[in-house]
Motif scaffolding. Sequence first.
Motif: not given
Length: 144
Positions: A100, A89, A72, A74
Amino acid sequence: MKTYHVRKEDVVRSWWVVDAQGKTLGRLASQVARVLMGKHKPYYQPDVDCGDFVIVLNADKVVATGKKLEQKKYYFHSNYPGGLKERTLAWMLENKPEEVIRLAVKRMLPKNRLGHRMLKRLKVYRGSEHPHIAQQPKTLEVEA
C-alpha cells in the motif's frame, strides 16, 4: 553568473527513517516521495537523481481518512482473460501493508527511468525493526 549543474558524483545520499504509526497514508507518501526525489536539498534538479534513502516502519499502522477503507480499490491483472482482480484498501492493509505504501509513493514519483531508480531506494517494513542500522538513519518528522 553561471548556472550550477549537479553531477551524479557530487550527490551525497543520506538515510532517513519514518515511523508510519498513526500517519495519514497520502500525507506520508507525499513527504516520502519528496525525499526520494531530493526536493528537500538545495541543489535539486529534476533531471538528476539526487534523492535519499527512506525506511518506512510500522506500515501496517498507517491510517486512511473517510470511507477509503471500503471504497478505495486496487486493481491487478494476471494477463489472462478475465484475470482482473480487485482489492479494497482494508484488505490490502491487512494482508499487504508494505505494498500500500509502496504503491502510494510510486504513483507520486516521475513516470520514467529516474522514478524507477528512486523507488528502489524506498524500504518498507511492517514492524518497528529494520536491518539498516549500519547506515545510521536519521529520523524524518512527518506531519500527521
